[in-house]
Design a protein around this motif. Structure first.
Motif, PDB file in Angstrom:
ATOM      1  N   ASP A  64      13.020   2.632  -4.312  1.00  0.00           N
ATOM      2  CA  ASP A  64      12.594   1.792  -3.193  1.00  0.00           C
ATOM      3  C   ASP A  64      11.094   1.893  -2.933  1.00  0.00           C
ATOM      4  O   ASP A  64      10.564   1.229  -2.035  1.00  0.00           O
ATOM      5  N   GLY A  65      10.419   2.749  -3.704  1.00  0.00           N
ATOM      6  CA  GLY A  65       8.992   2.941  -3.485  1.00  0.00           C
ATOM      7  C   GLY A  65       8.673   3.877  -2.342  1.00  0.00           C
ATOM      8  O   GLY A  65       7.524   3.969  -1.904  1.00  0.00           O
ATOM      9  N   VAL A 109      11.416  -2.972   7.934  1.00  0.00           N
ATOM     10  CA  VAL A 109      11.080  -3.403   6.580  1.00  0.00           C
ATOM     11  C   VAL A 109       9.582  -3.649   6.432  1.00  0.00           C
ATOM     12  O   VAL A 109       8.992  -3.313   5.393  1.00  0.00           O
ATOM     13  N   GLY A 110       8.939  -4.217   7.452  1.00  0.00           N
ATOM     14  CA  GLY A 110       7.499  -4.451   7.355  1.00  0.00           C
ATOM     15  C   GLY A 110       6.717  -3.176   7.137  1.00  0.00           C
ATOM     16  O   GLY A 110       5.800  -3.119   6.306  1.00  0.00           O
ATOM     17  N   LEU A 111       7.079  -2.129   7.855  1.00  0.00           N
ATOM     18  CA  LEU A 111       6.424  -0.834   7.655  1.00  0.00           C
ATOM     19  C   LEU A 111       6.763  -0.257   6.294  1.00  0.00           C
ATOM     20  O   LEU A 111       5.904   0.323   5.623  1.00  0.00           O
ATOM     21  N   ALA A 112       8.025  -0.396   5.871  1.00  0.00           N
ATOM     22  CA  ALA A 112       8.434   0.155   4.579  1.00  0.00           C
ATOM     23  C   ALA A 112       7.617  -0.444   3.447  1.00  0.00           C
ATOM     24  O   ALA A 112       7.239   0.260   2.489  1.00  0.00           O
ATOM     25  N   LEU A 113       7.322  -1.750   3.527  1.00  0.00           N
ATOM     26  CA  LEU A 113       6.531  -2.393   2.480  1.00  0.00           C
ATOM     27  C   LEU A 113       5.135  -1.796   2.405  1.00  0.00           C
ATOM     28  O   LEU A 113       4.600  -1.562   1.307  1.00  0.00           O
ATOM     29  N   LEU A 114       4.519  -1.528   3.546  1.00  0.00           N
ATOM     30  CA  LEU A 114       3.178  -0.950   3.547  1.00  0.00           C
ATOM     31  C   LEU A 114       3.197   0.517   3.158  1.00  0.00           C
ATOM     32  O   LEU A 114       2.279   0.998   2.479  1.00  0.00           O
ATOM     33  N   HIS A 115       4.233   1.250   3.562  1.00  0.00           N
ATOM     34  CA  HIS A 115       4.358   2.632   3.117  1.00  0.00           C
ATOM     35  C   HIS A 115       4.465   2.682   1.599  1.00  0.00           C
ATOM     36  O   HIS A 115       3.770   3.474   0.934  1.00  0.00           O
ATOM     37  N   SER A 116       5.325   1.868   1.029  1.00  0.00           N
ATOM     38  CA  SER A 116       5.508   1.893  -0.424  1.00  0.00           C
ATOM     39  C   SER A 116       4.224   1.481  -1.138  1.00  0.00           C
ATOM     40  O   SER A 116       3.872   2.048  -2.183  1.00  0.00           O
ATOM     41  N   LEU A 117       3.506   0.510  -0.550  1.00  0.00           N
ATOM     42  CA  LEU A 117       2.280   0.030  -1.185  1.00  0.00           C
ATOM     43  C   LEU A 117       1.216   1.121  -1.242  1.00  0.00           C
ATOM     44  O   LEU A 117       0.597   1.348  -2.302  1.00  0.00           O
ATOM     45  N   ARG A 149      16.288  -7.423  -2.437  1.00  0.00           N
ATOM     46  CA  ARG A 149      15.240  -8.258  -3.006  1.00  0.00           C
ATOM     47  C   ARG A 149      14.101  -7.370  -3.489  1.00  0.00           C
ATOM     48  O   ARG A 149      13.896  -6.264  -2.999  1.00  0.00           O
ATOM     49  N   SER A 150      13.344  -7.858  -4.456  1.00  0.00           N
ATOM     50  CA  SER A 150      12.207  -7.090  -4.942  1.00  0.00           C
ATOM     51  C   SER A 150      11.161  -6.960  -3.848  1.00  0.00           C
ATOM     52  O   SER A 150      11.046  -7.816  -2.957  1.00  0.00           O
ATOM     53  N   ARG A 151      10.391  -5.899  -3.919  1.00  0.00           N
ATOM     54  CA  ARG A 151       9.319  -5.731  -2.934  1.00  0.00           C
ATOM     55  C   ARG A 151       8.273  -6.837  -3.079  1.00  0.00           C
ATOM     56  O   ARG A 151       7.628  -7.214  -2.099  1.00  0.00           O
ATOM     57  N   THR A 152       8.108  -7.365  -4.278  1.00  0.00           N
ATOM     58  CA  THR A 152       7.186  -8.484  -4.469  1.00  0.00           C
ATOM     59  C   THR A 152       7.649  -9.698  -3.686  1.00  0.00           C
ATOM     60  O   THR A 152       6.862 -10.351  -2.989  1.00  0.00           O
ATOM     61  N   ASP A 153       8.949 -10.017  -3.758  1.00  0.00           N
ATOM     62  CA  ASP A 153       9.481 -11.143  -2.979  1.00  0.00           C
ATOM     63  C   ASP A 153       9.344 -10.882  -1.479  1.00  0.00           C
ATOM     64  O   ASP A 153       9.029 -11.793  -0.703  1.00  0.00           O
ATOM     65  N   LEU A 154       9.596  -9.643  -1.063  1.00  0.00           N
ATOM     66  CA  LEU A 154       9.501  -9.326   0.365  1.00  0.00           C
ATOM     67  C   LEU A 154       8.060  -9.446   0.855  1.00  0.00           C
ATOM     68  O   LEU A 154       7.803  -9.995   1.930  1.00  0.00           O
ATOM     69  N   LEU A 155       7.110  -8.951   0.077  1.00  0.00           N
ATOM     70  CA  LEU A 155       5.706  -9.094   0.457  1.00  0.00           C
ATOM     71  C   LEU A 155       5.316 -10.570   0.511  1.00  0.00           C
ATOM     72  O   LEU A 155       4.606 -11.002   1.437  1.00  0.00           O
ATOM     73  N   TYR A 156       5.767 -11.339  -0.452  1.00  0.00           N
ATOM     74  CA  TYR A 156       5.489 -12.775  -0.443  1.00  0.00           C
ATOM     75  C   TYR A 156       6.066 -13.434   0.812  1.00  0.00           C
ATOM     76  O   TYR A 156       5.403 -14.264   1.454  1.00  0.00           O
TER      77      TYR A 156
END
Length: 616
Positions: free
Chosen positions: A250-251, A272-280, A429-436
């Protein structure tokens, strides 16, 4: 001209400027700052030609530094002063960033103030509950329909929470919770009495003094939201090889490390918004560590980790300064001001070509300049916390889109994107799709009647429910932050004389008057949401005064952004990494598929493109 003041006049000016002015140079600075404040009052900085407006903002910052920094002290056993050469890396708890005052800005240290201490006594038991905060929530804040901030994308909303988790967190009190009476006719709250914890005040405060509060996390801009607030968690997420952090599919750090997080801290409002930035930015840490290992094979795992953390934290600070803030306050003058904070008025191109030619932070930017705390040891402030209450940015639903063709493949209400569902959403969904998806969606506008409904009936892990809008109102009141008009007066802004003057709209003015009756009783947060905004601004000019002061102070007080922002500490490779990267490059390094969505987008926190299908 100030430079031609007659000698006979100079002593009178010096006397008015105050006893701390010791020479004519300081006097001139003070007089210019006072002139800037006067010009702002007469015309308004946002209406001035941009170079003049920029000079006025510099003068306003000088005035705010002189009058609106209050030290509330540092409780706990004192630590011995150190030497910078002994503390060349960031500590987990933030101690020894300021080696002369080691507890300054560290976890457990008190919040400072931007208003005089005598104005921070909380109101009495009757006044503090009036008007009823639940009534304010339902009548003035509840979202009637989603009002988008069309100049921003949803990643901008996630980003500010990501940064707030790095900067501050109050501890809850263990007894005597708030009990909020429900207004008559409130049929939307069906969960019984509304109760929530008070904020834990520092028990070591002087008797009779206004209460003061401490942050459980470091006040410094040090990436603590991803690296951890305790040594135990910081150690648990490390691989111990090459300075890297262990990440799962999950990154994120392995799920078992979550048990080491404070359940009342960032773990309680993860989504989820925070998770995307944490993983990034966890992935970015590992990329930095790998680059350092290639360049410096003799560096140990510990050295690689420490250096990668410093570089990553500096990059996050740069992104906030030159990407996020210009997106949310997109006025030409403030865009120039924020870039000036980082690159100086000489600009990025000059810096790249000639390097730093002066210690002056106005000319060459704060990073690499002398450390300057304006004589007040660093701490974030309760007023800073108050103006960062930006929950209207959150939508009640997020559409998930496919990057391949922009089709909506799912839509989730916010309560299905919170902590308990994060891993499931990341697995779907992929993190790329979620970021998009976040890049294509809008956050809400920071205004009245735009507070997310989902946050007004928020399910807690213990099975209870919370109206976060009611909590926001009470948090500001209980911590002694002045109400809107008194807040403006403390910042030397004119008081607002009527509800119509505040809102600029007769209908909104009537709503406000129906709740408050007295303009001086308007809550700070309500006033901030109601007031007109300068061109390009996501928030109003009153809150902006705190940003003028604290945005530069977060950099100028921090040794790792000032005197130790140099190759001997960061390495040459680390300095180049900070210099050459931005939010765009971080996104594309780890998610290259986003290239067409970001092509031509001036700011990664602005709405992204719909990628065009490849031509035959």
């Amino acid at each position: 001209m100030v430079g031609r003041v007659r000698p006979a006049v100079m002593p009178q000016l010096r006397a008015r400027a105050g006893p701390d002015v010791t020479d004519d140079r300081h006097l001139v600075v003070r007089v210019l700052a006072q002139a800037a404040e006067g010009l702002d009052r007469a015309v308004g900085w946002s209406r001035l030609w941009s170079p003049v407006g920029l000079a006025v903002l510099v003068g306003l910052r000088s005035q705010l530094r002189a009058h609106n920094l209050v030290d509330t002290g540092r409780p706990g056993d004192p630590l011995p002063a150190g030497l910078a050469s002994e503390y060349r890396v960031r500590t987990v708890d933030g101690t020894y960033n300021d080696v002369a005052t080691p507890r300054a800005g560290s976890a457990g240290s008190r919040f400072g103030r931007n208003v005089p201490t005598e104005q921070t006594h909380p109101e009495g038991v009757d006044a503090i509950s009036q008007p009823n905060p639940r009534l304010v929530s339902t009548r003035l804040l509840s979202r009637r329909e989603f009002v988008p901030a069309t100049s921003l994308n949803l990643l901008a909303a996630a980003w500010i929470q990501f940064e707030v988790h790095d900067w501050f967190h109050h501890a809850p009190a263990v007894s005597d919770p708030w009990h909020i009476d429900l207004p008559e006719g409130d049929k939307d709250w069906t969960h019984g009495p509304m109760t929530f914890d008070r904020t834990a005040a520092d028990p070591n405060n002087a008797p009779g003094a206004p209460p003061v509060y401490a942050s459980t996390v470091s006040h410094w801009w040090d990436g603590s939201q991803i690296y951890g607030e305790t040594q135990e968690y910081a150690d648990a997420i490390r691989s111990r090889q090459g300075g890297r952090i262990t990440l799962d599919t999950d990154g994120l750090p392995p799920v078992e490390t979550e048990d080491l997080l404070d359940p009342e801290g960032q773990a309680s409002n993860f989504w989820v918004g925070l998770a995307l930035l944490h993983s990034l930015f966890l992935a970015e840490h590992n990329a930095i560590a790998d680059r350092l290992a290639d360049a410096y094979p003799a560096m140990t795992d510990q050295q690689l980790y420490d250096t990668a953390r410093m570089v990553n934290a500096a990059l996050m600070a740069k992104i906030h300064t030159i990407d996020w803030t210009p997106a949310i306050i997109a006025h030409p003058t403030t865009v120039a001001a924020m870039r000036g904070n980082w690159f100086g008025l000489l600009g990025e191109k000059f810096s790249r070509r000639f390097g730093r030619i002066s210690d002056n932070d106005v000319l060459c930017g704060i990073p690499g300049s002398p450390t300057d705390d304006s004589g007040v040891p660093f701490a974030l402030t309760e007023e800073f916390v108050a103006v960062y209450r930006m929950h209207p940015l959150i939508p009640d639903e997020v559409a998930i889109r496919s990057l391949a063709d922009d089709t909506v493949v799912g839509a989730y209400p916010m309560h299905n994107l919170l902590a308990g569902d994060v891993r499931q959403r990341l697995g779907e969904r992929s993190r790329t799709d979620l970021l998009y998806s976040f890049g294509r969606a809008h956050p809400g506008a920071l205004s009245l009647h735009n507070y997310p409904v989902s946050m007004q009936n928020l399910a807690r892990p213990d099975g209870g429910h919370l109206d976060l809008a009611t909590v926001d109102i009470m948090r500001i009141r209980e911590r002694g932050v002045p109400r809107y008009n008194d807040f403006r007066r403390a910042l030397r802004l004119p008081r607002v004389g009527s509800f119509l003057e505040l809102a600029g709209d007769p209908d909104v003015a009537r709503e406000l008057e129906d709740i408050y009756h007295d303009i001086d009783r308007v809550d700070l947060m309500i006033g901030l949401y109601a007031e007109p905004k300068p061109r390009g601004f996501g928030f109003g000019d009153t809150a902006f005064r705190i940003f003028i002061l604290m945005a530069s102070r977060r950099l100028s007080c921090d040794r790792f952004f000032t005197v130790d922002f140099r190759p001997e500490v960061y390495t040459e490779v680390g300095m180049a990494w900070v210099r050459d990267n931005s939010m765009r490059s971080v996104l594309l390094r780890h998610h290259p598929g986003l290239t067409p969505a970001l092509r031509g987008v001036s700011n990664p926190f602005a709405p992204w493109n719909v990628p065009r299908p490849p031509e035959d």
